[in-house]
Design an enzyme around this catalytic site. Structure first.
Site, short mmCIF file in Angstrom:
data_model
loop_
_atom_site.label_atom_id
_atom_site.label_comp_id
_atom_site.label_asym_id
_atom_site.label_seq_id
_atom_site.Cartn_x
_atom_site.Cartn_y
_atom_site.Cartn_z
N ASN A 153 -0.01 -0.92 -7.07
CA ASN A 153 -1.21 -0.79 -6.24
C ASN A 153 -1.87 -2.15 -6.10
O ASN A 153 -2.14 -2.81 -7.11
CB ASN A 153 -2.20 0.19 -6.87
CG ASN A 153 -3.31 0.55 -5.92
OD1 ASN A 153 -3.11 1.34 -5.00
ND2 ASN A 153 -4.48 -0.03 -6.11
N GLU A 154 -2.09 -2.55 -4.89
CA GLU A 154 -2.84 -3.79 -4.61
C GLU A 154 -2.54 -4.91 -5.61
O GLU A 154 -3.41 -5.32 -6.39
CB GLU A 154 -4.34 -3.50 -4.58
CG GLU A 154 -4.74 -2.63 -3.41
CD GLU A 154 -6.25 -2.49 -3.27
OE1 GLU A 154 -6.96 -2.68 -4.26
OE2 GLU A 154 -6.70 -2.17 -2.16
N CYS A 161 -0.76 -16.74 -19.74
CA CYS A 161 -0.20 -16.55 -21.08
C CYS A 161 1.00 -17.49 -21.28
O CYS A 161 1.50 -18.08 -20.32
CB CYS A 161 0.24 -15.10 -21.25
SG CYS A 161 1.80 -14.74 -20.45
N GLU A 312 -5.16 2.91 2.92
CA GLU A 312 -6.43 3.39 2.36
C GLU A 312 -7.55 3.01 3.31
O GLU A 312 -7.53 1.92 3.90
CB GLU A 312 -6.73 2.71 1.02
CG GLU A 312 -5.88 3.12 -0.14
CD GLU A 312 -6.33 2.41 -1.43
OE1 GLU A 312 -7.50 1.97 -1.52
OE2 GLU A 312 -5.49 2.29 -2.33
C1 GAL Z 1 -8.77 0.08 -3.45
C2 GAL Z 1 -7.88 0.65 -4.53
C3 GAL Z 1 -8.16 2.13 -4.75
C4 GAL Z 1 -9.63 2.38 -4.85
C5 GAL Z 1 -10.32 1.84 -3.63
C6 GAL Z 1 -11.80 2.05 -3.62
O1 GAL Z 1 -8.86 -1.31 -3.53
O2 GAL Z 1 -6.53 0.50 -4.19
O3 GAL Z 1 -7.47 2.57 -5.89
O4 GAL Z 1 -10.12 1.76 -6.00
O5 GAL Z 1 -10.10 0.45 -3.57
O6 GAL Z 1 -12.36 1.55 -2.42
#
Ligand code: GAL
Length: 676
Positions: A153-154, A161, A312
């Site tokens: 994810n993103e 390290c 999203e």
């Molecule tokens: C995105 C992320 C999601 C959620 C969303 C909230 O950046 O991928 O999991 O956190 O933001 O706006």
């Protein structure tokens, strides 16, 4: 792009769905499916951040819950995108294997918590990520609902390290071959920063070596490389187990930390997460909407012009904006349809149902804590579901454009790390966006393409602040102009090579001085209240922030405008030079937006690019499939907007045009179709 095809017909509508938060509430899980059907949801993304549900302790693995949900969704006709769960780690891993946690740029290792904070070099993390990816993929392979993989994810962030430091050194060795080559490229004799071996090189710790722009640039490139490598390790497993499923990962807007152009070839389709600050008091709705069009064009360009997925977006509101203002009624439709208009084949949300607790409990969702279908946001989502179904034929359609911005992450990083100018006013992103707004507001479609993209289909290329030149780019640009293309470049063009060494012999380097017909001999950084001005075609425009002093090279350079004041008064600020069938325009200063618009309108006319007169906040975008053209009309403005519409267009969705004229109230959208 690898291009395993996505098997999905029509536009996707759905979003992140986290049933694992509700496994002890069967009535809610059943209600979810009923509501999804009511909202026209046809695809959800499962498994984002589900690692601890699969593997609550190191030696357990539970996937039945997922398979049951996938079965139930599929029985209701809903498809699934499945994420690999590697965006956040279970606590047992961090506590037992501390090396999986990142080391911050001060050299201190993080504690367990948050997400997206794994070390991408850690052999343990790599192994654990491979194991869970393999197990989940094996369990779901062949499931009829499964349409696509969503990697982690993103992706984002860097790690300092010892594993990463070692990998950085190996990466540098691979790139430069010898330490002398690195020393030359980084100009390390300055301040006695020469390295005797690759083992002496350290990353740019915040309390360490932050004074070498070339090192910082290479660190960013390395971070992209190690992230891509980590991503590719997951892709390899998925390709082996489910070779016919496409893979994507959700990119983030105009993200600074990774070069998405370098990651894209590993993916089958581009997807991204869009959270504009609608209704802000800092920007007009027209500007926010134009910026959103820029974001979509950037993502489209990363995918080589192909449709992308909006993975999203926030139904209702986000929870992390500085002020989490509600989306006004109708904005959901307008913003979502804009994504489709600009090349998206989906409208997906974060999130389907508001979580009951924790960090994102107040983030917008399709289903509110109140539950049910009577919530305002749910109703708007359901209405959008109907509209998406009506325009489903646009799926796969491309977005024709005659103009393109050339955007390159290395250049962006280099501009932003210049030690000089004024940190406050370099405003690289803002400058790009302000040029792009002129295109949107004049109804001119523009792509945002990589340096190595094919230029031949465009009439006009725009290069704001194109400071760093990679090998071969200037030659391709010269060919483009000779063959009839027009190019507009601005101040800061071509000062450095790909390692940030300055070109000797005058700026812009690599033959671009000849192409543009100017040398930029000095650059004046103005104080925020300083102003200069120029007059173009009888109109006076203000200049602020940056003024390059330009010396025309020969008689073929036409001076279109001159500085009004200061010791360089009456010297050129805008020039044009014809070469072959095309021409190269140079803009040596930061003009007010109206000035950019006046110049661009002149160039549009010269290129034969048509403009449209659009009301404030009104947008018109076009997508085309093989046989059909789809026109999207959107009104982000506060007042009704009128559009001229083709007489033979058929209404697909929205408001019916009358005698070739369409009137849209604020936030209304209309889509028409015309046979080609
Ligand atoms: C995105 C992320 C999601 C959620 C969303 C909230 O950046 O991928 O999991 O956190 O933001 O706006």
């Amino acid at each position: 792009m690898n291009e395993v095809k996505l098997d999905f017909s029509g536009l996707m509508h759905g979003g992140d769905y986290n049933p694992e938060q509700w496994l002890d509430c069967p009535e809610i899980l059943a209600e979810d499916i009923r509501l999804m059907q009511k909202a026209g949801v046809n695809c959800v993304t499962l498994g984002v951040f589900s690692w601890a549900t699969y593997q609550p302790t190191e030696n357990e693995f539970h996937v039945d819950w997922l398979l049951e949900r996938m079965d139930a969704l599929w029985a209701a006709g809903i498809h699934v995108i499945l994420a690999t769960p590697t965006g956040a780690r279970p606590a047992w891993m961090d506590l037992k294997y501390t090396e999986t946690m990142r080391v911050a740029k001060n050299g201190v290792r993080n504690h367990h918590g948050l997400r997206h904070n794994h070390c991408m070099s850690s052999p343990v993390f790599r192994q654990k990520a491979a194991d869970i990816t393999e197990k989940v993929a094996t369990a779901v392979a062949g499931h009829p609902a499964l349409r696509m993989w969503h990697l982690s994810n993103e992706y984002g962030g860097d790690c300092f390290c010892p594993h990463c430091v070692q990998n950085f050194r190996s990466w540098l060795k691979q790139k430069y071959g010898t330490i002398d080559a690195l020393n030359h490229a980084w100009w390390s004799t300055f301040w006695s920063h020469r390295f005797a071996s690759f083992d002496e090189v350290e990353p740019p710790y915040e309390n360490g070596e932050t004074s070498m722009p070339a090192l910082i640039l290479d660190w960013k490139r390395f971070t992209t490389a190690i992230t891509t490598d980590c991503m590719q390790a997951e892709i390899d497993i998925l390709r082996r187990i489910t070779p016919n499923l496409p893979v994507t990962t959700n990119f983030m807007v105009f993200f600074e930390g990774l070069d998405y152009h370098a990651m894209a070839p590993h993916l089958d389709m581009i997807s991204w997460d869009s959270y504009p600050l609608w209704h802000t008091d800092a920007q007009t709705a027209a500007d926010v909407a134009a910026d959103a069009a820029f974001d979509h064009a950037l993502m489209r360009g990363i995918g080589g012009g192909k449709p992308f997925l909006l993975m999203e977006s926030a139904p209702g509101l986000a929870n992390w904006h500085p002020y989490n203002k509600l989306r006004r009624p109708g904005m959901h439709r307008c913003a979502s349809m804009q994504a489709v208009a600009c090349g998206s084949d989906s409208v997906q949300y974060f999130q389907w149902r508001k979580s009951r607790g924790s960090f994102e409990q107040y983030h917008g969702a399709v289903v509110d804590h109140a539950g049910g279908e009577n919530h305002r946001v749910f109703k708007e989502v359901a209405q959008l579901g109907e509209m998406l179904a009506q325009v489903g034929a646009v799926q796969g359609g491309e977005t024709p454009a005659q103009a393109a911005f050339v955007f390159d992450w290395d250049n962006r990083w280099a501009v932003e790390s210049i030690v000089g100018l004024a940190k406050e006013t370099v405003k690289y992103e803002e400058t790009l966006r302000s040029f792009y707004r002129t295109f949107v507001q004049n109804g001119v479609a523009a792509d945002i393409i990589a340096e190595n993209a094919d230029f031949s289909g465009y009439k006009l290329l725009v290069l704001p602040l194109h400071y760093l030149l990679k090998p071969g780019f200037s030659t391709r640009l010269s060919h483009f102009v000779k063959n009839g293309g027009r190019v507009l470049a601005t101040y800061l063009l071509g000062y450095v090579d790909a390692t940030t060494l300055c070109h000797l012999g005058g700026f812009p380097g690599e033959g671009l001085a000849e192409l543009f017909g100017v040398n930029a001999t000095e650059i004046d950084t103005l104080y925020p209240t300083d102003r200069n001005a120029t007059t173009l075609d009888g109109q006076r425009f203000e200049i602020k922030d940056y003024c390059e002093i330009l010396q025309p090279l020969g008689d073929e350079t036409q001076v279109l405008a001159q500085y009004e004041s200061d010791f360089y008064a009456n010297t050129p600020v805008i020039t044009r030079k014809q070469t072959g069938a095309g021409a190269a325009y140079y803009l040596g200063a930061r003009l007010e937006q109206a000035g950019n618009e006046a110049l661009l309108r002149q160039i549009f006319a010269e290129c034969g690019i048509e403009t449209e007169t659009l009301a404030d906040g009104a947008q018109h975008h076009v997508r085309q499939t093989e046989g059909e053209r789809f026109d999207f009309y959107l009104n982000f403005g506060a007042e009704p907007a009128a559009f001229a519409v083709e007489k033979d267009a058929t209404l697909l969705s929205g408001v019916a045009p009358q005698n070739g004229c369409l009137q849209l109230a604020p936030y209304e959208v209309t889509v028409t179709k015309t046979a080609l």
